[in-house]
Scaffold this motif. Structure first.
Motif, short mmCIF file in Angstrom:
data_model
loop_
_atom_site.label_atom_id
_atom_site.label_comp_id
_atom_site.label_asym_id
_atom_site.label_seq_id
_atom_site.Cartn_x
_atom_site.Cartn_y
_atom_site.Cartn_z
N PHE A 39 -42.32 -73.21 -67.76
CA PHE A 39 -40.92 -73.44 -67.48
C PHE A 39 -40.66 -73.48 -65.97
CE2 PHE A 39 -40.02 -71.62 -71.81
CZ PHE A 39 -39.24 -72.66 -72.28
N GLU A 40 -39.66 -74.25 -65.59
CA GLU A 40 -39.15 -74.25 -64.22
C GLU A 40 -37.87 -73.42 -64.19
OE1 GLU A 40 -37.12 -77.23 -60.88
OE2 GLU A 40 -37.85 -78.03 -62.80
N VAL A 41 -37.78 -72.45 -63.28
CA VAL A 41 -36.60 -71.61 -63.17
C VAL A 41 -35.51 -72.37 -62.42
CG1 VAL A 41 -35.63 -69.47 -62.26
CG2 VAL A 41 -37.93 -69.48 -63.23
N LEU A 42 -34.34 -72.50 -63.05
CA LEU A 42 -33.20 -73.17 -62.43
C LEU A 42 -32.21 -72.18 -61.83
CD1 LEU A 42 -32.33 -75.94 -65.07
CD2 LEU A 42 -34.02 -76.01 -63.22
N ASP A 43 -32.06 -71.02 -62.47
CA ASP A 43 -31.01 -70.11 -62.02
C ASP A 43 -31.26 -68.72 -62.60
OD1 ASP A 43 -28.30 -69.82 -60.70
OD2 ASP A 43 -27.80 -69.10 -62.70
N VAL A 44 -30.94 -67.69 -61.83
CA VAL A 44 -30.96 -66.31 -62.29
C VAL A 44 -29.64 -65.67 -61.88
CG1 VAL A 44 -32.06 -64.04 -62.17
CG2 VAL A 44 -33.47 -66.13 -62.09
N GLU A 45 -28.91 -65.11 -62.85
CA GLU A 45 -27.65 -64.44 -62.56
C GLU A 45 -27.68 -63.02 -63.10
OE1 GLU A 45 -22.79 -65.01 -62.95
OE2 GLU A 45 -24.14 -66.39 -64.00
N ALA A 46 -27.42 -62.06 -62.22
CA ALA A 46 -27.39 -60.65 -62.61
C ALA A 46 -25.98 -60.27 -63.06
CB ALA A 46 -27.81 -59.78 -61.43
N LEU A 47 -25.90 -59.62 -64.23
CA LEU A 47 -24.61 -59.26 -64.81
C LEU A 47 -24.52 -57.76 -65.07
CD1 LEU A 47 -24.33 -62.18 -67.42
CD2 LEU A 47 -23.13 -62.01 -65.22
N ARG A 48 -25.24 -56.97 -64.29
CA ARG A 48 -25.32 -55.52 -64.54
C ARG A 48 -23.94 -54.88 -64.63
NH1 ARG A 48 -24.80 -51.31 -61.24
NH2 ARG A 48 -24.85 -52.62 -59.36
N ARG A 49 -23.08 -55.11 -63.66
CA ARG A 49 -21.77 -54.46 -63.66
C ARG A 49 -20.91 -54.94 -64.82
NH1 ARG A 49 -18.89 -55.08 -58.19
NH2 ARG A 49 -17.49 -53.56 -59.16
N HIS A 50 -21.10 -56.18 -65.23
CA HIS A 50 -20.36 -56.72 -66.37
C HIS A 50 -20.69 -55.96 -67.66
CE1 HIS A 50 -18.75 -60.44 -64.44
NE2 HIS A 50 -19.79 -60.25 -63.64
N TYR A 51 -21.97 -55.57 -67.81
CA TYR A 51 -22.33 -54.86 -69.04
C TYR A 51 -21.76 -53.45 -69.05
CZ TYR A 51 -24.99 -55.22 -73.37
OH TYR A 51 -25.35 -55.34 -74.69
N ALA A 52 -21.69 -52.81 -67.89
CA ALA A 52 -21.08 -51.49 -67.84
C ALA A 52 -19.62 -51.55 -68.31
CB ALA A 52 -21.16 -50.93 -66.42
N LEU A 53 -18.90 -52.57 -67.85
CA LEU A 53 -17.51 -52.73 -68.28
C LEU A 53 -17.42 -53.04 -69.77
CD1 LEU A 53 -16.20 -54.87 -65.27
CD2 LEU A 53 -15.75 -52.44 -65.69
N THR A 54 -18.33 -53.87 -70.26
CA THR A 54 -18.34 -54.21 -71.69
C THR A 54 -18.55 -52.97 -72.54
OG1 THR A 54 -19.26 -56.39 -71.13
CG2 THR A 54 -19.40 -55.69 -73.43
N LEU A 55 -19.51 -52.16 -72.17
CA LEU A 55 -19.81 -50.94 -72.93
C LEU A 55 -18.63 -49.98 -72.92
CD1 LEU A 55 -23.46 -50.65 -71.73
CD2 LEU A 55 -22.81 -50.57 -74.14
N ARG A 56 -17.96 -49.86 -71.79
CA ARG A 56 -16.78 -48.99 -71.75
C ARG A 56 -15.67 -49.53 -72.67
NH1 ARG A 56 -15.95 -44.97 -67.79
NH2 ARG A 56 -17.79 -44.59 -66.49
N ALA A 57 -15.55 -50.84 -72.76
CA ALA A 57 -14.57 -51.41 -73.69
C ALA A 57 -14.94 -51.07 -75.12
CB ALA A 57 -14.50 -52.93 -73.49
N TRP A 58 -16.23 -51.17 -75.46
CA TRP A 58 -16.66 -50.84 -76.82
C TRP A 58 -16.43 -49.37 -77.14
CZ3 TRP A 58 -22.03 -53.69 -76.36
CH2 TRP A 58 -21.82 -55.07 -76.46
N VAL A 59 -16.72 -48.48 -76.19
CA VAL A 59 -16.48 -47.06 -76.41
C VAL A 59 -15.00 -46.81 -76.65
CG1 VAL A 59 -16.53 -44.77 -75.34
CG2 VAL A 59 -18.52 -46.28 -75.14
N SER A 60 -14.16 -47.46 -75.87
CA SER A 60 -12.71 -47.29 -76.03
C SER A 60 -12.27 -47.73 -77.43
CB SER A 60 -11.96 -48.11 -74.97
OG SER A 60 -10.57 -47.97 -75.11
N ARG A 61 -12.79 -48.85 -77.92
CA ARG A 61 -12.44 -49.31 -79.26
C ARG A 61 -12.94 -48.33 -80.32
NH1 ARG A 61 -10.58 -54.16 -80.55
NH2 ARG A 61 -11.63 -53.97 -82.57
N LEU A 62 -14.15 -47.82 -80.14
CA LEU A 62 -14.70 -46.87 -81.11
C LEU A 62 -13.86 -45.60 -81.16
CD1 LEU A 62 -16.94 -45.91 -83.06
CD2 LEU A 62 -18.22 -45.14 -81.04
N GLU A 63 -13.53 -45.05 -80.00
CA GLU A 63 -12.78 -43.80 -79.98
C GLU A 63 -11.36 -43.99 -80.49
OE1 GLU A 63 -15.05 -41.33 -76.45
OE2 GLU A 63 -13.23 -42.44 -75.93
#
Length: 440
Positions: free
Chosen positions: A359-383
């Protein structure tokens, strides 16, 4: 440290030994009502002697996790505050497996258990603990199917309660960092914006893949069909989605029928190693390759390469391990309760496997902070829907998900884990765009 007479002071001493820390950053509350630790610190509550017994038999993350899942330990109040304090102490502050206790430390722990009347046989693990661990050849088709079933076949209604209408079980893409994580109210704001953020992620993947009407797309690990529905409904693609979860497949098919997309969305219960009807114009793999395993990753990359037409793109969206070259501890919480046989590899290892395949790499995007926010949203919905979640699954299952999602959010916030979208192309066919503006 402020203490009241009772069991809490001895418990604090025992837990300090297990965590290898001189002073706990938590306030402990024992089953007799006594407390020990800094005033105003987050509270960790030992509800019974059985909690200490579990730690005695498994003095590390596994014992603490079993006690929490079983309800022998609790963290009343803000779970993120309690876990942040705990993760800063001793062994939780270090990546990798817990260090084994020395004979002297084990003696100290045993003596504390004797004094508190906590000696006894090893309590049975909570029923939510995976039964597939160490059974059969690692990453055989049969064992992978059992591991996926353990995590995903716990009830579609339960997942809908946590994930929301999007039914997307991977990192969302948020518009900015204004949501914050400083209070429980920020979790409510995140939960309110979750659907829009997941829609943005699905659309981003479609644009990166360059989807156009009539393209044939493979969605590896399709979950409940959200990406397949988006690609077919918004971009006119024909999508084959595969999963090893029967419950996921049943709901994905139902959603496709309700959306009038049955002709363009084919959902299968199938292993990616068994697909024989390529080639495809594009492949998405969103949150699936964590189940593949380090040793199998090159073969996974080669399999997807062979399924793409020349010039076709693959987007691999996966969690990465950022904390150095360490092997997963099979006796830690995640493999025992959440993702049996799952294995996070580094971004470098993933890119090397993809490039090594051709494969030829075209792009790499880091979404680390986005997942932290997503997980906090899921915890909020669960609680916010806790009682309903318990009815849909079980009290133990709800506690597993609360522990897993809250601790994972802290892992992403602290940089121990990341998540990356790696966009690659099989050589031949159309040239990629000169710049990434095509999908921004």
């Amino acid at each position: 440290m402020t203490t009241h007479k009772g069991h809490a002071a001895r418990l604090a001493q025992a837990l300090s030994v297990v965590l290898d820390t001189e002073e706990l950053p938590l306030r402990l509350r024992a089953w007799d009502g006594s407390e020990a630790g800094p005033e105003g610190a987050p509270v960790l509550e030992f509800r019974s002697r059985r909690a200490l017994r579990r730690i005695l038999w498994s003095p590390g993350q596994l014992g603490l996790s079993r006690a929490y899942v079983a309800g022998d330990i609790d963290s009343p109040g803000d779970i993120f505050a309690a876990f942040t304090a705990l993760s800063s102490a001793g062994k939780f502050a270090e990546p990798g497996p817990f260090r084994r206790l020395t004979a002297r430390e084990m003696w100290t722990l045993l003596r504390t258990a004797v004094r508190l009347g906590a000696l006894g046989p090893n309590p049975a693990p909570p029923p939510e603990e995976a039964k597939v661990v160490k059974k059969g050849r690692l990453h055989s088709r049969r064992r992978d199917s059992a591991a996926i079933s353990h995590h995903y076949d716990v009830g579609n209604d339960f997942y809908a309660l946590v994930l929301g209408q999007s039914m997307v079980y991977s990192c969302a893409v948020w518009p900015d960092g204004s949501y914050g994580t400083e209070s429980p109210e920020s979790g409510n704001r995140l939960a309110a914006g979750l659907e829009e953020a997941q829609e943005a992620k699905l659309d981003l993947v479609c644009r990166k893949l360059g989807l156009r009407p009539g393209m044939r797309v493979l969605d590896v690990g399709c979950g409940w069909g959200s990406f397949a529905l988006h690609a077919a409904g918004k971009y006119g693609a024909t999508v084959v989605g595969i999963t090893l979860s029967t419950e996921q497949a049943n709901l994905a098919r139902k959603r496709a029928a309700e959306a009038g997309l049955t002709e363009r969305v084919d959902i299968r219960v199938q292993d990616y190693r068994d697909i024989g009807d390529g080639p495809f114009d594009a492949i998405s793999s969103i949150g699936m390759s964590e189940h593949v395993g380090r040793e199998q990753t090159p073969a996974y990359a080669a399999a997807l390469f062979s399924l793409l037409r020349p010039g076709g793109r693959l987007l691999n969206h996966a969690i990465s391990w950022n904390a150095g070259p360490t092997r997963p501890d099979p006796d830690s919480f995640i493999p025992r309760y959440v993702f049996p046989d799952g294995e996070m590899i580094s971004l470098g290892e993933m890119v090397a496997a993809l490039e090594g395949t051709g494969f030829e790499v075209l792009d790499v995007e880091a979404l680390r902070r986005h997942y932290a926010l997503t997980l906090r949203a899921w915890v909020s919905r669960l609680e916010a829907n806790w009682d309903h979640a318990v009815k849909l699954a079980s009290l133990g299952r709800a506690r597993v998900w609360r522990l897993y999602m809250a601790s994972s959010a802290l892992g992403f916030e602290g940089g121990l884990t990341g998540v990356n979208q790696v966009l690659v192309q099989r050589p031949g066919g159309d040239e990629p765009p000169l710049r990434r503006t095509a999908w921004l």
